[in-house]
Design a protein around this motif. Structure first.
Motif, mmCIF file in Angstrom:
data_model
loop_
_atom_site.group_PDB
_atom_site.id
_atom_site.type_symbol
_atom_site.label_atom_id
_atom_site.label_comp_id
_atom_site.label_asym_id
_atom_site.label_seq_id
_atom_site.Cartn_x
_atom_site.Cartn_y
_atom_site.Cartn_z
ATOM 1 N N HIS A 17 0.820 -1.213 0.000
ATOM 2 C CA HIS A 17 0.000 0.000 0.000
ATOM 3 C C HIS A 17 0.852 1.259 0.000
ATOM 4 C CE1 HIS A 17 -3.793 2.169 0.564
ATOM 5 N NE2 HIS A 17 -3.119 2.975 1.361
ATOM 6 N N ASN A 22 -2.799 3.312 -5.926
ATOM 7 C CA ASN A 22 -4.144 2.959 -6.395
ATOM 8 C C ASN A 22 -4.646 1.623 -5.849
ATOM 9 O OD1 ASN A 22 -4.559 5.323 -8.223
ATOM 10 N ND2 ASN A 22 -2.741 4.441 -9.202
ATOM 11 N N ASN A 23 -4.451 1.436 -4.566
ATOM 12 C CA ASN A 23 -4.940 0.235 -3.883
ATOM 13 C C ASN A 23 -6.388 0.482 -3.466
ATOM 14 O OD1 ASN A 23 -4.956 -2.257 -2.607
ATOM 15 N ND2 ASN A 23 -3.926 -1.505 -0.771
ATOM 16 N N VAL A 24 -7.262 0.586 -4.471
ATOM 17 C CA VAL A 24 -8.595 1.172 -4.288
ATOM 18 C C VAL A 24 -9.561 0.293 -3.505
ATOM 19 C CG1 VAL A 24 -8.375 2.562 -6.374
ATOM 20 C CG2 VAL A 24 -9.387 0.280 -6.524
ATOM 21 N N TRP A 29 -7.311 2.944 1.729
ATOM 22 C CA TRP A 29 -7.763 3.839 0.651
ATOM 23 C C TRP A 29 -9.069 4.509 1.065
ATOM 24 C CZ3 TRP A 29 -5.480 5.257 -3.972
ATOM 25 C CH2 TRP A 29 -6.293 5.934 -4.869
ATOM 26 N N GLU A 32 -8.452 7.075 3.842
ATOM 27 C CA GLU A 32 -7.739 8.256 3.353
ATOM 28 C C GLU A 32 -8.671 9.265 2.701
ATOM 29 O OE1 GLU A 32 -4.801 6.751 0.631
ATOM 30 O OE2 GLU A 32 -4.122 5.296 2.122
ATOM 31 N N HIS A 33 -9.820 8.796 2.214
ATOM 32 C CA HIS A 33 -10.671 9.648 1.387
ATOM 33 C C HIS A 33 -11.968 10.088 2.059
ATOM 34 C CE1 HIS A 33 -7.974 7.994 -1.717
ATOM 35 N NE2 HIS A 33 -8.256 9.083 -2.386
ATOM 36 N N PRO A 42 -3.815 11.617 0.764
ATOM 37 C CA PRO A 42 -4.104 10.261 0.271
ATOM 38 C C PRO A 42 -2.899 9.652 -0.431
ATOM 39 C CG PRO A 42 -5.059 11.879 -1.217
ATOM 40 C CD PRO A 42 -4.466 12.654 -0.062
ATOM 41 N N SER A 43 -2.897 8.337 -0.531
ATOM 42 C CA SER A 43 -1.762 7.638 -1.149
ATOM 43 C C SER A 43 -1.743 7.809 -2.669
ATOM 44 C CB SER A 43 -1.795 6.154 -0.796
ATOM 45 O OG SER A 43 -3.044 5.572 -1.124
#
Length: 434
Positions: A17, A22-24, A29, A32-33, A42-43
């Motif tokens: 990660h 883009n580890n959606v 994830w 983070e959002h 965010p990553s």
């Protein structure tokens, strides 16, 4: 001249990660959002290691290293409960095959903090069902890729939830006293910030995972005793599935271990910390093949508990005490209770001054070499981290990497510390003076 044997593994480590991007489908994830997120940023694309792994591993090889520890991302392999993604398995097959082509020993971590989002919605790391889910995931990966994996760490820093619970308890005490110390800096948490965001954050958490926010249990959530037991049962289940599928794979687990030192009157605190950090877990490890030791610094205990750093203490960018000798001390402590192979699976420093990292590596590995000379069975060392990366709640500000990355172009810039680490295999160690 101090030299390691030719079979000694020297390299670096990453976590999916933190580097892939883009580890959606992961819980991180999601966290983070959400509104009121506790994450600095965010990553996103991270450092695009998912697409650039060949370049990164080649840089490791060119420096002279022979080992790469990385994690397979559960959220990619099983983005939906019970449905495994063959395309993602093929991706990790290619990573493993590239390691073998380059004569790099891969050490694979099955779980490095991040989990599938669906797992958290199912109860996460406080739920009995996670034991079966994790076992199924490990079985599938081993069936598909086991012939390419010589070493597996089932779970990264199995004791981290307990350590986070301690940190939060201490932070609450600090807040009451209206004072501060370096521990809060180390983990990037701020009580004022947390209180201001808490209501919005927890409401968003519950909505994101579709459950009561009090039941959102990520791996890094503070753990109950039952949660601690579940993690270790997951380890036992994973080991069973891996060994049943491929008994040749060496299976272990990793722990975050401080070098606990006692001033007069602090001995009882050291004993308690060592028990809670490591000794309490030993019954679950008896059938393991190796142990992963992860160390970054020390803690000094006096008659009233942990002794705070002062203005003369040399600190890293993370706020840890700069003390490379901690690693050797931890290895000596562990070896009193563990007589099987040990791999240093993480050890490193966040700094913007790479000469500090070179010094840290030299002093830390001098300690490792001394331990080997004393008869301790240390078989490898993977530095944290191969790349400057996403440090969870702290975002991209911390710089642990042997390779810098310009994230606007994803251009790699190997640091002197990378070639220094790699050269140790052939050159040996020359102790840098403190």
């Amino acid at each position: 001249m101090k030299k390691f044997k030719s079979e000694f593994m020297i390299g670096a480590a990453t976590a999916a990660h933190q580097v892939e991007g883009n580890n959606v489908h992961s819980d991180f994830w999601t966290m983070e959002h959400i509104p009121g997120t506790m994450y600095k940023e965010p990553s996103l694309d991270a450092v695009d290691h998912y697409n650039r792994y060949k370049e990164d591993i080649q840089l490791l090889v060119d420096a002279g290293c022979n080992t790469y520890r990385f994690s397979i991302e559960w959220a990619r392999i099983e983005p939906t409960k019970g449905e495994f993604d063959k395309h993602q398995i093929e991706h990790y097959r290619e990573v493993l095959e590239f390691c073998h082509q380059k004569n790099v020993t891969p050490i694979v971590t099955m779980h490095h903090f991040s989990s599938p989002k669906w797992l958290i919605s199912e109860g996460g790391w406080e739920s009995e069902t996670t034991i079966e889910y994790f076992g199924n995931y490990c079985k599938y990966v081993t069936e598909e890729l086991g012939d390419l994996i010589p070493y597996i760490c089932t779970i990264n820093e199995a004791n981290m939830g307990k350590q986070i619970a301690k940190i939060m308890k201490k932070m609450q005490a600090v807040q009451k006293n209206d004072s501060a110390n370096s521990t809060e800096v180390q983990v990037g948490l701020n009580m004022d910030d947390m209180k201001a965001k808490m209501q919005t954050y927890y409401r968003a958490l519950g909505e994101a995972f579709g459950i009561d926010p009090r039941n959102v249990h990520s791996f890094l959530s503070p753990k109950t005793q039952n949660g601690e037991r579940i993690i270790m049962k997951c380890h036992e289940k994973a080991r069973e599935e891996i060994k049943t599928t491929n008994p040749d794979i060496q299976v272990g687990i990793t722990f975050s271990l401080y070098d606990h030192q006692a001033l007069p009157g602090g001995e009882k605190f050291v004993e308690q910390e060592q028990y809670e950090d490591f000794l309490e877990y030993l019954p679950y490890l008896q059938n393991d093949d190796f142990l992963g030791v992860q160390n970054y610094s020390r803690k000094i205990h006096g008659p009233d508990g942990i002794v705070s750093n002062n203005e003369n203490t040399r600190l890293t960018k993370m706020g840890y005490e700069y003390y490379p000798e901690a690693l050797g001390n931890v290895l000596r402590f562990v070896s009193k209770h563990w007589n099987k192979p040990i791999i240093v699976t993480e050890n490193g420093i966040s700094t913007d001054q790479d000469e500090e990292r070179v010094e840290f590596i030299d002093r830390a590995l001098t300690g490792v070499h001394q331990c080997i000379e004393e008869g301790i069975d240390v078989i490898g060392y993977t530095h944290w981290s191969l790349l400057d990366n996403f440090e969870w709640q702290l975002g991209y500000a911390q710089t642990f990497g042997l390779i810098a990355v310009d994230r606007s172009t994803q251009t790699r810039y190997p640091k002197e510390s990378l070639s220094f680490l790699g050269s140790i295999k052939n050159r040996g160690l020359v102790q840098i003076q403190e």
